[in-house]
Design a protein around this motif. Structure first.
Motif, PDB file in Angstrom:
ATOM      1  N   LEU A   1      -6.488   0.498   2.297  1.00 30.22           N
ATOM      2  CA  LEU A   1      -4.662   1.159   1.717  1.00 30.22           C
ATOM      3  C   LEU A   1      -4.602   1.274   0.793  1.00 30.22           C
ATOM      4  O   LEU A   1      -3.191   2.125   0.198  1.00 30.22           O
ATOM      5  N   CYS A   2      -4.221   0.218  -0.606  1.00 33.36           N
ATOM      6  CA  CYS A   2      -4.384   0.102  -1.588  1.00 33.36           C
ATOM      7  C   CYS A   2      -4.491   1.925  -2.354  1.00 33.36           C
ATOM      8  O   CYS A   2      -3.922   2.091  -3.301  1.00 33.36           O
ATOM      9  N   LYS A   3      -5.660   1.754  -1.813  1.00 33.34           N
ATOM     10  CA  LYS A   3      -6.828   3.114  -2.499  1.00 33.34           C
ATOM     11  C   LYS A   3      -5.798   4.294  -1.698  1.00 33.34           C
ATOM     12  O   LYS A   3      -5.255   5.319  -3.062  1.00 33.34           O
ATOM     13  N   ARG A   4      -5.197   4.447  -0.657  1.00 34.65           N
ATOM     14  CA  ARG A   4      -4.862   5.766  -0.376  1.00 34.65           C
ATOM     15  C   ARG A   4      -3.349   5.976  -1.406  1.00 34.65           C
ATOM     16  O   ARG A   4      -2.150   6.727  -1.008  1.00 34.65           O
ATOM     17  N   ASP A   5      -2.710   4.996  -1.510  1.00 33.82           N
ATOM     18  CA  ASP A   5      -0.962   4.325  -2.153  1.00 33.82           C
ATOM     19  C   ASP A   5      -0.046   4.513  -1.200  1.00 33.82           C
ATOM     20  O   ASP A   5       0.370   6.118  -1.265  1.00 33.82           O
ATOM     21  N   LEU A   6      -0.072   4.405   0.363  1.00 34.20           N
ATOM     22  CA  LEU A   6       0.748   4.814   0.589  1.00 34.20           C
ATOM     23  C   LEU A   6       2.175   3.961   1.161  1.00 34.20           C
ATOM     24  O   LEU A   6       2.238   2.843   0.334  1.00 34.20           O
ATOM     25  N   GLY A   7       3.165   4.773   1.908  1.00 37.18           N
ATOM     26  CA  GLY A   7       4.234   3.618   1.512  1.00 37.18           C
ATOM     27  C   GLY A   7       4.430   2.632   2.774  1.00 37.18           C
ATOM     28  O   GLY A   7       3.238   2.570   3.246  1.00 37.18           O
ATOM     29  N   ILE A   8       5.252   1.744   2.937  1.00 39.41           N
ATOM     30  CA  ILE A   8       5.043   0.424   3.488  1.00 39.41           C
ATOM     31  C   ILE A   8       5.190   1.211   4.881  1.00 39.41           C
ATOM     32  O   ILE A   8       4.669   0.483   6.062  1.00 39.41           O
ATOM     33  N   GLN A   9       6.139   2.187   5.333  1.00 34.55           N
ATOM     34  CA  GLN A   9       6.069   2.443   6.992  1.00 34.55           C
ATOM     35  C   GLN A   9       5.350   2.842   7.285  1.00 34.55           C
ATOM     36  O   GLN A   9       5.014   2.815   8.325  1.00 34.55           O
ATOM     37  N   GLU A  10       4.095   4.141   6.899  1.00 33.84           N
ATOM     38  CA  GLU A  10       3.188   4.682   6.514  1.00 33.84           C
ATOM     39  C   GLU A  10       2.237   3.623   6.940  1.00 33.84           C
ATOM     40  O   GLU A  10       0.667   3.368   7.913  1.00 33.84           O
ATOM     41  N   GLU A  11       2.035   1.730   5.849  1.00 37.24           N
ATOM     42  CA  GLU A  11       1.003   1.128   5.992  1.00 37.24           C
ATOM     43  C   GLU A  11       0.923   0.362   7.313  1.00 37.24           C
ATOM     44  O   GLU A  11       0.243   0.482   7.749  1.00 37.24           O
ATOM     45  N   MET A  12       2.443   0.101   7.020  1.00 36.92           N
ATOM     46  CA  MET A  12       2.732  -0.317   8.363  1.00 36.92           C
ATOM     47  C   MET A  12       2.306   0.200   9.981  1.00 36.92           C
ATOM     48  O   MET A  12       1.672  -0.152  11.021  1.00 36.92           O
ATOM     49  N   GLN A  13       2.441   1.653  10.630  1.00 35.87           N
ATOM     50  CA  GLN A  13       2.340   2.519  11.489  1.00 35.87           C
ATOM     51  C   GLN A  13       0.928   2.641  11.667  1.00 35.87           C
ATOM     52  O   GLN A  13       0.289   2.585  12.168  1.00 35.87           O
ATOM     53  N   PHE A  14      -0.155   2.576  10.309  1.00 36.12           N
ATOM     54  CA  PHE A  14      -1.608   2.669  10.513  1.00 36.12           C
ATOM     55  C   PHE A  14      -1.654   1.190  10.999  1.00 36.12           C
ATOM     56  O   PHE A  14      -2.744   1.295  11.701  1.00 36.12           O
TER      57      PHE A  14
END
Length: 176
Positions: free
Chosen positions: A15-28
């Protein structure tokens, strides 16, 4: 088999490599837990809260590694003061790049890409480990991941089962 399963640290690195926002991280993470829970380490398969907390902890650790590492010496000294023996090696987890590579490919095909395949040459895979040629150990590890995640290897529109016979510069299609 436990090495093949996803740990909280594995998912945090991906997830850190993808540099997502917190909402996208939680959704994933919620979607992963609901659909691919069987690929998680045993301790997370029945405990959603622990899974989410541990992944978020590792994401915070990776993002502020320098600050947290600076505190590690103080933690060790406090533990010794309270007569608790603490080895630094117990708390440093070497990331095995081949593990992350195949785990990342699986997640990318299942969650982030519309296509269900990825193309890479053997040379690209080996370059991640600073190798120039295949060794029996690295090929064995790759074959383990290919079997565990159910990847099909396609070279020149033909399904291949033996990764050792593929030339280094030949593009390989990894398909689910």
């Amino acid at each position: 088999m436990s090495q093949l399963s996803y740990s909280a640290l594995d998912l945090a690195v991906i997830l850190c490599k993808r540099d997502l926002g917190i909402q996208e991280e939680m959704q994933f993470l919620l979607e992963f837990w609901q659909t691919k829970r069987g690929f998680l380490e045993w301790k997370y398969q029945c405990n959603k809260r622990r899974f989410l907390q541990d992944v978020q902890y590792w994401i915070c650790y990776i993002n502020d590694k320098d600050g947290l590492d600076a505190e590690f010496i103080t933690i060790v000294k406090d533990a010794q003061y309270h007569t608790y023996d603490m080895e630094a090696a117990d708390h440093w987890n070497d990331l095995d790049e081949i593990d992350i590579l195949f785990k990342d490919m699986y997640i990318q095909m299942n969650f982030f890409e519309k296509k269900r395949y990825i193309r890479k040459s053997m040379r690209q895979l080996l370059k991640k480990y600073h190798l120039r040629k295949r060794t029996a150990k690295i090929v064995e590890k790759m074959e383990q991941y290919i079997r565990f995640y159910g990847f099909k290897l396609i070279v020149n529109r033909k399904q291949i089962s033996d990764i050792t016979k593929i030339p280094l510069d030949q593009p390989i299609t990894f398909r689910l």
